[in-house]
Design a protein around this motif. Structure first.
Motif, PDB file in Angstrom:
ATOM      1  N   ILE A  21       1.044  -1.418   0.267  1.00  0.00           N
ATOM      2  CA  ILE A  21      -0.002   0.078  -0.283  1.00  0.00           C
ATOM      3  C   ILE A  21       0.908   1.255   0.130  1.00  0.00           C
ATOM      4  CG2 ILE A  21      -1.737   1.355   1.110  1.00  0.00           C
ATOM      5  CD1 ILE A  21      -2.344  -1.596   2.561  1.00  0.00           C
ATOM      6  N   PRO A  22       0.649   2.011  -1.006  1.00  0.00           N
ATOM      7  CA  PRO A  22       1.662   3.260  -1.245  1.00  0.00           C
ATOM      8  C   PRO A  22       1.171   4.281   0.051  1.00  0.00           C
ATOM      9  CG  PRO A  22       0.162   3.384  -2.733  1.00  0.00           C
ATOM     10  CD  PRO A  22      -0.424   1.983  -1.886  1.00  0.00           C
ATOM     11  N   TRP A  23       1.530   3.960   1.425  1.00  0.00           N
ATOM     12  CA  TRP A  23       1.315   4.888   2.413  1.00  0.00           C
ATOM     13  C   TRP A  23       2.154   6.196   2.339  1.00  0.00           C
ATOM     14  CZ3 TRP A  23      -2.782   3.802   5.480  1.00  0.00           C
ATOM     15  CH2 TRP A  23      -3.137   2.398   5.763  1.00  0.00           C
ATOM     16  N   GLY A  24       3.197   6.050   1.755  1.00  0.00           N
ATOM     17  CA  GLY A  24       4.214   7.243   1.748  1.00  0.00           C
ATOM     18  C   GLY A  24       5.254   7.213   3.083  1.00  0.00           C
ATOM     19  N   LEU A  25       4.779   6.134   3.925  1.00  0.00           N
ATOM     20  CA  LEU A  25       5.703   5.690   5.099  1.00  0.00           C
ATOM     21  C   LEU A  25       6.781   4.841   5.025  1.00  0.00           C
ATOM     22  CD1 LEU A  25       2.535   5.672   7.306  1.00  0.00           C
ATOM     23  CD2 LEU A  25       4.189   7.526   7.097  1.00  0.00           C
ATOM     24  N   ASP A  26       7.957   4.938   5.793  1.00  0.00           N
ATOM     25  CA  ASP A  26       9.027   3.759   5.543  1.00  0.00           C
ATOM     26  C   ASP A  26       9.263   3.622   6.957  1.00  0.00           C
ATOM     27  OD1 ASP A  26      10.786   2.457   4.588  1.00  0.00           O
ATOM     28  OD2 ASP A  26      12.458   4.044   4.378  1.00  0.00           O
ATOM     29  N   PRO A  27       9.460   2.225   7.492  1.00  0.00           N
ATOM     30  CA  PRO A  27       8.634   1.254   6.835  1.00  0.00           C
ATOM     31  C   PRO A  27       7.118   1.418   6.429  1.00  0.00           C
ATOM     32  CG  PRO A  27      10.277   0.305   8.682  1.00  0.00           C
ATOM     33  CD  PRO A  27       9.828   1.879   8.629  1.00  0.00           C
ATOM     34  N   SER A  28       6.550   0.494   5.680  1.00  0.00           N
ATOM     35  CA  SER A  28       5.304   0.681   5.270  1.00  0.00           C
ATOM     36  C   SER A  28       4.151  -0.557   6.236  1.00  0.00           C
ATOM     37  CB  SER A  28       4.908   0.615   4.115  1.00  0.00           C
ATOM     38  OG  SER A  28       3.564   0.964   3.421  1.00  0.00           O
ATOM     39  N   PRO A  29       3.336  -0.203   6.678  1.00  0.00           N
ATOM     40  CA  PRO A  29       2.508  -1.310   7.191  1.00  0.00           C
ATOM     41  C   PRO A  29       1.577  -1.889   6.516  1.00  0.00           C
ATOM     42  CG  PRO A  29       1.690   0.932   7.678  1.00  0.00           C
ATOM     43  CD  PRO A  29       2.922   1.402   7.074  1.00  0.00           C
ATOM     44  N   LEU A  30       1.045  -3.128   6.868  1.00  0.00           N
ATOM     45  CA  LEU A  30      -0.113  -3.750   6.091  1.00  0.00           C
ATOM     46  C   LEU A  30      -1.353  -2.915   6.181  1.00  0.00           C
ATOM     47  CD1 LEU A  30       0.699  -7.431   7.149  1.00  0.00           C
ATOM     48  CD2 LEU A  30       1.709  -6.198   5.192  1.00  0.00           C
ATOM     49  N   GLY A  31      -2.276  -3.284   5.594  1.00  0.00           N
ATOM     50  CA  GLY A  31      -3.611  -2.701   5.846  1.00  0.00           C
ATOM     51  C   GLY A  31      -4.775  -3.513   5.535  1.00  0.00           C
ATOM     52  N   VAL A  32      -6.041  -3.087   6.012  1.00  0.00           N
ATOM     53  CA  VAL A  32      -7.283  -4.094   5.689  1.00  0.00           C
ATOM     54  C   VAL A  32      -8.325  -3.125   5.185  1.00  0.00           C
ATOM     55  CG1 VAL A  32      -7.866  -3.446   8.059  1.00  0.00           C
ATOM     56  CG2 VAL A  32      -8.773  -5.496   6.964  1.00  0.00           C
ATOM     57  N   VAL A  33      -8.828  -3.970   4.170  1.00  0.00           N
ATOM     58  CA  VAL A  33      -9.921  -3.136   3.399  1.00  0.00           C
ATOM     59  C   VAL A  33     -11.146  -2.961   4.220  1.00  0.00           C
ATOM     60  CG1 VAL A  33     -11.464  -3.406   1.326  1.00  0.00           C
ATOM     61  CG2 VAL A  33      -8.999  -4.171   1.190  1.00  0.00           C
ATOM     62  N   LEU A  34     -11.570  -1.881   4.388  1.00  0.00           N
ATOM     63  CA  LEU A  34     -13.134  -1.369   4.835  1.00  0.00           C
ATOM     64  C   LEU A  34     -14.019  -1.214   3.797  1.00  0.00           C
ATOM     65  CD1 LEU A  34     -11.488   1.349   7.409  1.00  0.00           C
ATOM     66  CD2 LEU A  34     -11.819  -1.165   7.789  1.00  0.00           C
ATOM     67  N   SER A  35     -13.695  -1.002   2.684  1.00  0.00           N
ATOM     68  CA  SER A  35     -14.680  -0.624   1.582  1.00  0.00           C
ATOM     69  C   SER A  35     -15.923  -1.760   1.761  1.00  0.00           C
ATOM     70  CB  SER A  35     -14.235  -0.732   0.080  1.00  0.00           C
ATOM     71  OG  SER A  35     -13.189   0.153   0.138  1.00  0.00           O
ATOM     72  N   ASN A  36     -16.989  -1.226   1.201  1.00  0.00           N
ATOM     73  CA  ASN A  36     -18.100  -2.102   1.427  1.00  0.00           C
ATOM     74  C   ASN A  36     -18.119  -3.172   0.217  1.00  0.00           C
ATOM     75  OD1 ASN A  36     -20.761  -2.914   0.134  1.00  0.00           O
ATOM     76  ND2 ASN A  36     -21.697  -1.569   1.848  1.00  0.00           N
ATOM     77  N   PRO A  37     -18.248  -4.255   0.603  1.00  0.00           N
ATOM     78  CA  PRO A  37     -17.890  -5.446  -0.449  1.00  0.00           C
ATOM     79  C   PRO A  37     -19.025  -5.571  -1.504  1.00  0.00           C
ATOM     80  CG  PRO A  37     -18.797  -6.486   1.711  1.00  0.00           C
ATOM     81  CD  PRO A  37     -18.564  -4.914   1.857  1.00  0.00           C
ATOM     82  N   CYS A  38     -20.030  -4.984  -1.418  1.00  0.00           N
ATOM     83  CA  CYS A  38     -21.041  -4.965  -2.546  1.00  0.00           C
ATOM     84  C   CYS A  38     -20.402  -3.851  -3.514  1.00  0.00           C
ATOM     85  CB  CYS A  38     -22.488  -4.492  -2.156  1.00  0.00           C
ATOM     86  SG  CYS A  38     -23.248  -5.826  -1.225  1.00  0.00           S
ATOM     87  N   ASP A  39     -20.026  -2.704  -3.046  1.00  0.00           N
ATOM     88  CA  ASP A  39     -19.502  -1.589  -4.010  1.00  0.00           C
ATOM     89  C   ASP A  39     -18.233  -2.395  -4.877  1.00  0.00           C
ATOM     90  OD1 ASP A  39     -21.095   0.051  -2.807  1.00  0.00           O
ATOM     91  OD2 ASP A  39     -19.696   1.213  -1.697  1.00  0.00           O
ATOM     92  N   LEU A  40     -17.342  -3.130  -4.141  1.00  0.00           N
ATOM     93  CA  LEU A  40     -16.328  -3.557  -4.726  1.00  0.00           C
ATOM     94  C   LEU A  40     -16.770  -4.692  -5.843  1.00  0.00           C
ATOM     95  CD1 LEU A  40     -13.965  -4.259  -1.687  1.00  0.00           C
ATOM     96  CD2 LEU A  40     -13.652  -2.493  -3.406  1.00  0.00           C
ATOM     97  N   GLU A  41     -17.896  -5.386  -5.624  1.00  0.00           N
ATOM     98  CA  GLU A  41     -17.899  -6.692  -6.336  1.00  0.00           C
ATOM     99  C   GLU A  41     -18.832  -5.963  -7.621  1.00  0.00           C
ATOM    100  OE1 GLU A  41     -19.557 -11.110  -6.168  1.00  0.00           O
ATOM    101  OE2 GLU A  41     -18.557  -9.998  -4.463  1.00  0.00           O
ATOM    102  N   TRP A  42     -19.652  -5.084  -7.557  1.00  0.00           N
ATOM    103  CA  TRP A  42     -20.418  -4.622  -8.511  1.00  0.00           C
ATOM    104  C   TRP A  42     -19.788  -3.369  -9.223  1.00  0.00           C
ATOM    105  CZ3 TRP A  42     -23.914  -8.067 -10.368  1.00  0.00           C
ATOM    106  CH2 TRP A  42     -24.177  -9.153  -9.382  1.00  0.00           C
ATOM    107  N   GLY A  43     -18.770  -2.940  -9.112  1.00  0.00           N
ATOM    108  CA  GLY A  43     -18.263  -2.026  -9.883  1.00  0.00           C
ATOM    109  C   GLY A  43     -18.649  -0.492  -9.518  1.00  0.00           C
TER     110      GLY A  43
END
Lengths: 183, 102
Positions: A21-43
């Protein structure tokens, strides 16, 4: 209990743990997706919303609340009584009993990493067209995923309201405690 | 082939500090047996074929993939804990409001 499971399909959805994930931080942490799954699935998602995974021990030990817990401790080995207090301090975080800025995640059965907090203040949005640059690491399974989202939405939607002043509060306490009153 | 399998298990053990050999053998057991069977059929395959066996078995592949990445995440998070951005963002911060829901 492990909170994470391996992601078998490399599919990005709510609860997916990502790297690169391009946080712009060094070192860079992992991340977890919060976005709504329906939004991701249906474009319907032009952007993907990600929260960072920060090291739980170091994060909580830097807080004022933890520093208060240990401020008078001279030794690293503490009495059973003090240890009990420290345990009570940690347990609500471990079980995600309360809604705070942080959501506890144990990744240790899936990959070698420290215990994590999802930090609901450390967020990042990435154009959906760029998701192919991210690396899928694992996923937070149901119902932990949904619980995380409930915590996130409750945390982010808090509304600051003025509290009653002290005199008013005393009056209300006296009223609510009747027939009992202070000696 | 036996030495190849042992080498792979030893590599896995190196990537799983603190894990017993038995556990690692269990984790990799499916791939080891499968690769042994395949090795009998494809005795002339290159050594990399063992890796590709993992890639045909999604769970083992993911487990193996993460075994390879294990050390890098822990080391990276050690660095994160010491980094300026982390310390500046979290030092002396209050946990903030706690909403009791349990």
């Amino acid at each position: 209990m492990s909170w994470l499971v391996p992601e078998e399909e490399s599919k990005i959805t709510q609860g997916t743990i990502l790297d690169n994930i391009p946080w712009g931080l060094d070192p860079s942490p992992l991340g977890v997706v919060l976005s709504n799954p329906c939004d991701l699935e249906w474009g319907k998602a032009s952007y993907i919303l990600i929260a960072s995974l920060v090291p739980a021990r170091e994060t909580i030990q830097l807080t004022k609340e933890f520093q208060q817990q240990v401020q008078n401790l001279k030794e690293k080995v503490v009495s059973p009584n003090k240890w009990d207090k420290l345990s009570k301090f940690f347990k609500p975080f471990i079980n995600n009993q309360n809604i705070t800025r942080y959501f506890f995640v144990d990744p240790t059965k899936v990959f070698d990493a420290p215990l994590f907090f999802v930090d609901f203040q450390h967020l990042f949005t990435l154009p959906f067209s760029k998701v192919t640059e991210l690396e899928v690491i694992a996923k937070l399974p149901s119902p932990h995923r949904e619980k995380m989202i409930v915590h996130f939405s409750s945390y982010i939607s808090r509304i600051g309201v003025d509290r009653e002043d002290q005199e008013e509060t005393k009056i209300f306490i006296n009223h609510l405690a009747e027939p009992y009153r202070q000696l | 082939m036996e030495s190849t399998i042992n080498t792979n298990i030893d590599i896995c053990i190196d990537e799983y500090p603190g894990k017993s050999k038995t556990n690692v053998v269990k984790r990799t057991g499916t791939a080891v047996v499968f690769s042994s069977l395949m090795a009998l059929s494809f005795a002339n395959e290159t050594p990399e074929y063992f890796t590709s066996i993992f890639e045909t078995n999604t769970f083992e592949y993911v487990a193996n993939k993460h075994a390879v990445q294990k050390l890098s995440f822990r080391e990276r998070y050690k660095q994160i804990s010491k980094s300026d951005w982390f310390i500046n963002s979290y030092k002396d911060m209050s946990i903030g409001e706690i909403i009791n829901v349990d």
